[in-house]
Design a protein around this motif. Structure first.
Motif, mmCIF file in Angstrom:
data_model
loop_
_atom_site.group_PDB
_atom_site.id
_atom_site.type_symbol
_atom_site.label_atom_id
_atom_site.label_comp_id
_atom_site.label_asym_id
_atom_site.label_seq_id
_atom_site.Cartn_x
_atom_site.Cartn_y
_atom_site.Cartn_z
ATOM 1 N N LEU A 1 45.045 24.947 62.141
ATOM 2 C CA LEU A 1 44.786 25.820 60.993
ATOM 3 C C LEU A 1 43.507 26.622 61.130
ATOM 4 C CD1 LEU A 1 45.666 23.227 58.230
ATOM 5 C CD2 LEU A 1 47.008 25.246 58.820
ATOM 6 N N ASP A 2 43.513 27.797 60.503
ATOM 7 C CA ASP A 2 42.269 28.499 60.206
ATOM 8 C C ASP A 2 42.295 28.789 58.698
ATOM 9 O OD1 ASP A 2 43.988 30.611 59.788
ATOM 10 O OD2 ASP A 2 43.276 31.815 61.471
ATOM 11 N N GLU A 3 41.319 29.524 58.206
ATOM 12 C CA GLU A 3 41.245 29.716 56.757
ATOM 13 C C GLU A 3 42.481 30.421 56.199
ATOM 14 O OE1 GLU A 3 39.168 28.285 54.658
ATOM 15 O OE2 GLU A 3 38.462 27.291 56.496
ATOM 16 N N GLU A 4 42.958 31.439 56.916
ATOM 17 C CA GLU A 4 44.134 32.180 56.437
ATOM 18 C C GLU A 4 45.368 31.267 56.383
ATOM 19 O OE1 GLU A 4 45.818 35.121 59.079
ATOM 20 O OE2 GLU A 4 46.548 36.330 57.401
ATOM 21 N N LEU A 5 45.579 30.492 57.437
ATOM 22 C CA LEU A 5 46.747 29.606 57.462
ATOM 23 C C LEU A 5 46.640 28.521 56.387
ATOM 24 C CD1 LEU A 5 47.329 29.220 61.330
ATOM 25 C CD2 LEU A 5 48.603 30.655 59.726
ATOM 26 N N LYS A 6 45.422 28.029 56.150
ATOM 27 C CA LYS A 6 45.234 27.021 55.092
ATOM 28 C C LYS A 6 45.677 27.583 53.737
ATOM 29 C CE LYS A 6 41.272 24.329 56.692
ATOM 30 N NZ LYS A 6 39.854 24.057 56.423
ATOM 31 N N LYS A 7 45.247 28.815 53.460
ATOM 32 C CA LYS A 7 45.613 29.443 52.183
ATOM 33 C C LYS A 7 47.127 29.545 52.046
ATOM 34 C CE LYS A 7 41.666 32.281 50.917
ATOM 35 N NZ LYS A 7 40.946 33.250 51.720
ATOM 36 N N CYS A 8 47.777 29.900 53.146
ATOM 37 C CA CYS A 8 49.236 30.064 53.110
ATOM 38 C C CYS A 8 49.928 28.716 52.946
ATOM 39 C CB CYS A 8 49.728 30.755 54.378
ATOM 40 S SG CYS A 8 49.191 32.473 54.496
ATOM 41 N N ILE A 9 49.402 27.691 53.621
ATOM 42 C CA ILE A 9 49.996 26.352 53.493
ATOM 43 C C ILE A 9 49.808 25.814 52.072
ATOM 44 C CG2 ILE A 9 49.676 23.925 54.219
ATOM 45 C CD1 ILE A 9 51.412 25.557 56.151
ATOM 46 N N ASP A 10 48.658 26.109 51.474
ATOM 47 C CA ASP A 10 48.359 25.608 50.124
ATOM 48 C C ASP A 10 49.149 26.321 49.030
ATOM 49 O OD1 ASP A 10 46.551 23.825 51.103
ATOM 50 O OD2 ASP A 10 44.781 25.053 50.672
ATOM 51 N N PHE A 11 49.695 27.480 49.335
ATOM 52 C CA PHE A 11 50.353 28.322 48.328
ATOM 53 C C PHE A 11 51.593 27.622 47.752
ATOM 54 C CE2 PHE A 11 52.158 32.503 46.957
ATOM 55 C CZ PHE A 11 51.007 33.015 46.370
ATOM 56 N N GLU A 12 51.811 27.851 46.475
ATOM 57 C CA GLU A 12 52.993 27.266 45.834
ATOM 58 C C GLU A 12 54.276 27.703 46.547
ATOM 59 O OE1 GLU A 12 53.535 28.718 41.870
ATOM 60 O OE2 GLU A 12 55.508 27.774 41.681
ATOM 61 N N ALA A 13 55.225 26.792 46.658
ATOM 62 C CA ALA A 13 56.532 27.132 47.237
ATOM 63 C C ALA A 13 57.609 26.369 46.484
ATOM 64 C CB ALA A 13 56.577 26.756 48.715
ATOM 65 N N ASP A 14 58.729 27.027 46.280
ATOM 66 C CA ASP A 14 59.818 26.360 45.568
ATOM 67 C C ASP A 14 61.146 26.666 46.240
ATOM 68 O OD1 ASP A 14 61.432 25.062 43.822
ATOM 69 O OD2 ASP A 14 61.016 26.338 42.086
ATOM 70 N N SER A 15 61.529 25.802 47.152
ATOM 71 C CA SER A 15 62.844 25.918 47.794
ATOM 72 C C SER A 15 63.430 24.518 47.861
ATOM 73 C CB SER A 15 62.706 26.513 49.194
ATOM 74 O OG SER A 15 62.007 25.627 50.050
ATOM 75 N N VAL A 16 64.727 24.426 48.165
ATOM 76 C CA VAL A 16 65.378 23.120 48.200
ATOM 77 C C VAL A 16 64.743 22.231 49.276
ATOM 78 C CG1 VAL A 16 67.558 21.957 48.748
ATOM 79 C CG2 VAL A 16 67.542 23.992 47.271
ATOM 80 N N GLY A 17 64.413 22.829 50.402
ATOM 81 C CA GLY A 17 63.903 22.051 51.529
ATOM 82 C C GLY A 17 62.410 21.797 51.469
ATOM 83 N N LEU A 18 61.683 22.637 50.754
ATOM 84 C CA LEU A 18 60.226 22.501 50.701
ATOM 85 C C LEU A 18 59.748 22.975 49.336
ATOM 86 C CD1 LEU A 18 57.813 23.433 53.572
ATOM 87 C CD2 LEU A 18 57.182 23.762 51.190
ATOM 88 N N ARG A 19 59.136 22.041 48.610
ATOM 89 C CA ARG A 19 58.713 22.352 47.244
ATOM 90 C C ARG A 19 57.315 21.800 47.075
ATOM 91 N NH1 ARG A 19 63.454 20.998 44.201
ATOM 92 N NH2 ARG A 19 63.982 23.200 44.229
ATOM 93 N N GLN A 20 56.371 22.633 46.743
ATOM 94 C CA GLN A 20 55.021 22.106 46.510
ATOM 95 C C GLN A 20 54.275 22.959 45.494
ATOM 96 O OE1 GLN A 20 53.881 22.612 50.796
ATOM 97 N NE2 GLN A 20 52.037 23.567 49.947
ATOM 98 N N PHE A 21 53.372 22.293 44.771
ATOM 99 C CA PHE A 21 52.536 22.991 43.804
ATOM 100 C C PHE A 21 51.308 23.521 44.517
ATOM 101 C CE2 PHE A 21 54.774 19.717 41.276
ATOM 102 C CZ PHE A 21 55.494 20.572 40.478
ATOM 103 N N GLU A 22 50.714 24.576 43.932
ATOM 104 C CA GLU A 22 49.488 25.093 44.520
ATOM 105 C C GLU A 22 48.417 24.017 44.421
ATOM 106 O OE1 GLU A 22 48.717 29.018 43.465
ATOM 107 O OE2 GLU A 22 47.150 29.182 44.986
ATOM 108 N N ARG A 23 47.610 23.872 45.500
ATOM 109 C CA ARG A 23 46.562 22.844 45.405
ATOM 110 C C ARG A 23 45.177 23.459 45.474
ATOM 111 N NH1 ARG A 23 46.550 19.128 50.690
ATOM 112 N NH2 ARG A 23 45.014 20.407 51.731
#
Lengths: 334, 213
Positions: free
Chosen positions: A312-334
């Motif tokens: 990871l770098d800072e940009e990738l961290k932000k993207c990984i932390d971003f909220e996502a809502d799909s059947v296979g991957l669902r996460q809240f923003e942290r």
């Protein structure tokens, strides 16, 4: 063959029909019955995210359709690339006028069909750019990285590309982020039992009892070696030894770890392996920023596992932390 | 000069459909050795869809080749959908509105097929692909025809070249497609695409023999 099917030559159609009915809150059908889209796609003002590939990898690919993830997916036959027409129709379903990022895996059929679909889209004035995932280390030597297959690292590519697009980035920036995601990602698989394409009716490769195939591909492509089955600790070490030196991952790096079952390996075993992988990373001074453990990218009912690590770098961290809502991957923003 | 009528040429595509249906399992088994075992299934699916379409709207050879091509490109994915889609489309362009198809035109069809594959793939002869059949077959047909052999004799020589090309893939190491990741382990098995290409060319030759005048 122990399967819950009706007609072996109609499994993809019937699977899609069931999927759309079950997931109607998040996905929608399109005019092309082999193209599924996010119910809100095309999302106004956003770069469209498209992927596609052969069936048999649930939740990939359609499971990643959703908010801040993938906008449209072309669905092929089992383990076989969708035709160009389907990719083209997926581009149309995803395009809101900001262009389309087609993020897919490095396989000969997909490469050909995407290339033809882009020609069709360009003729229509739709701008499409691609990132081709090639995270599978055992599939080719490092100096021939462009020959490597795309495997579970594709999920991190979609997560990053999907988040970047949702943040409002333009097509070039979405492509750059997704490319960085896959360039920073390495994977390896171990297979413990084969899988059966319903229409073939029998496994088309063998893994003997008590053996494991190190470096196996997502369609049963033979790996680096067939070895006697080992403990989880030994498997973890073997996988880490393939993945970590390749990038390489170094002390003080922060990473995402994704462990995916290949279909019939229980979650319990994935957790056991994760525990052993985490020990190895701890000892190497590599920090685990975020983890995904589950069935994220499977091969029908194959038993086995893939390990994917992304630096990871800072940009990738932000993207990984971003909220996502799909059947296979669902996460809240942290 | 030996030739067949475009309107009689539909039998060629009908025979191709039959031979692919009959070899569904064989092609999948070959593919299963170093690929993922679906070549016969996908080919059979495409050619069977074509049979259904032609039953509704029959036509001459050009129409049948175009129908086959369109179905392979829009309904059958993988790498074989686009490859054979372009293959038959390029042939249909050569038969076009011609009333008769003679050896000259057939030679052009083969060359066009080679060219069409090369526009979407950078595979070369020796890479263990269908080009190991198609290139020598096209070359042999055109060489014999240019030297004064009649259409039938050139077809006969083309068949031999196709079979020889198919068998040559057995000892090759795959450089393209899914099998290419196997390196040395891809040796000892026929290439599935080369095998289906050989079936297609040999069937075309046999069908033409039935209608040539």
């Amino acid at each position: 063959m122990q399967k819950i099917i009706n007609k072996a030559n109609n499994v993809v159609e019937e699977m899609l029909a069931g999927y759309i009915r079950a997931m109607k809150d998040s996905v929608a059908s399109t005019e092309n019955d082999r193209v599924l889209k996010y119910k809100n796609a095309p999302v106004s003002g956003k770069v469209g995210i498209v992927t596609g590939g052969g069936s048999g990898h649930k939740p990939a690919f359609i499971g990643y359709i959703g908010k801040n993830m993938v906008d449209a997916v072309a669905v092929g036959e089992i383990f076989s690339s969708p035709p160009a027409q389907m990719f083209y129709d997926a581009f149309k379903a995803a395009d809101a006028g900001q262009g389309v990022a087609c993020l897919y895996g490095n396989y000969a059929g997909d490469n050909m069909n995407v290339k033809m679909a882009i020609e069709m889209a360009n003729a229509d004035g739709i701008s499409v750019k691609t990132v081709v995932a090639n995270d599978d280390v055992p599939s080719a030597p490092k100096n021939e990285r462009n020959r490597r297959r795309g495997v579970a690292g594709e999920i991190l590519m979609w997560k990053v590309g999907g988040a970047k697009a949702a943040m409002g980035a333009g097509l070039d920036d979405v492509i750059a982020a997704a490319q960085k995601a896959i360039d920073n990602t390495r994977s390896v698989g171990i297979g413990l039992s084969p899988c059966t394409i319903p229409e073939v009716g029998h496994p088309n490769f063998k893994i003997e009892e008590g053996k494991m195939e190190v470096g196996i591909g997502h369609h049963g492509e033979p790996g680096l070696e067939v070895a006697a089955i080992e403990t989880s600790k030994e498997m973890a070490k073997r996988m880490a030894d393939i993945v970590l030196p390749d990038l390489p991952f170094n002390k003080n790096d922060e990473v995402v770890v994704l462990i995916s079952g290949l279909g019939s390996t229980p979650m319990m075993e994935l957790c056991i392996l994760f525990n052993d992988v985490a020990d190895i990373l701890d000892k190497a001074g590599i920090g685990i920023y975020h983890s995904y453990v589950g069935n994220y990218f499977t091969s029908l009912e194959m038993a086995g596992v893939t390990l994917t690590v992304m630096k990871l770098d800072e940009e990738l961290k932000k993207c990984i932390d971003f909220e996502a809502d799909s059947v296979g991957l669902r996460q809240f923003e942290r | 000069m030996q030739a067949f009528l475009n309107t009689n040429g539909s039998v060629i595509v009908e025979d191709l459909i039959t031979v692919i249906q009959e070899n569904r399992q064989y092609l999948s088994d070959i593919d299963g050795a170093i690929g993922d075992g679906d070549h016969g299934i996908n080919m059979n699916k495409g050619f069977t869809l074509c049979a259904e379409s032609l039953k509704e709207t029959p036509g001459d050879l050009t129409h049948c080749l175009n129908t086959l091509s369109k179905i392979l490109m829009t309904k059958i994915g993988g790498s074989m959908g686009p490859l054979y889609g372009f293959f038959f489309q390029s042939m249909a362009k050569k038969t076009g509105d011609n009333e008769k198809v003679n050896g000259q035109i057939f030679g052009e069809m083969l060359n066009a097929a080679v060219g069409s594959i090369q526009t979407i793939s950078d595979a070369r002869v020796g890479d263990k692909t269908l080009l190991d059949v198609l290139v020598p077959a096209a070359h042999t047909f055109n060489a014999y025809f240019a030297q004064g052999s009649d259409f039938l004799t050139a077809l006969h020589e083309m068949k031999s070249a196709a079979i020889k090309g198919r068998d040559s893939t057995k000892e090759m190491i795959a450089k393209k497609g899914r099998a290419s990741r196997l390196g040395e382990r891809s040796r000892g098995v026929l290439d599935a695409g080369a095998t289906s290409c050989c079936l297609i060319l040999c069937t075309m030759a046999d069908s033409i023999k039935k209608i040539i005048k």
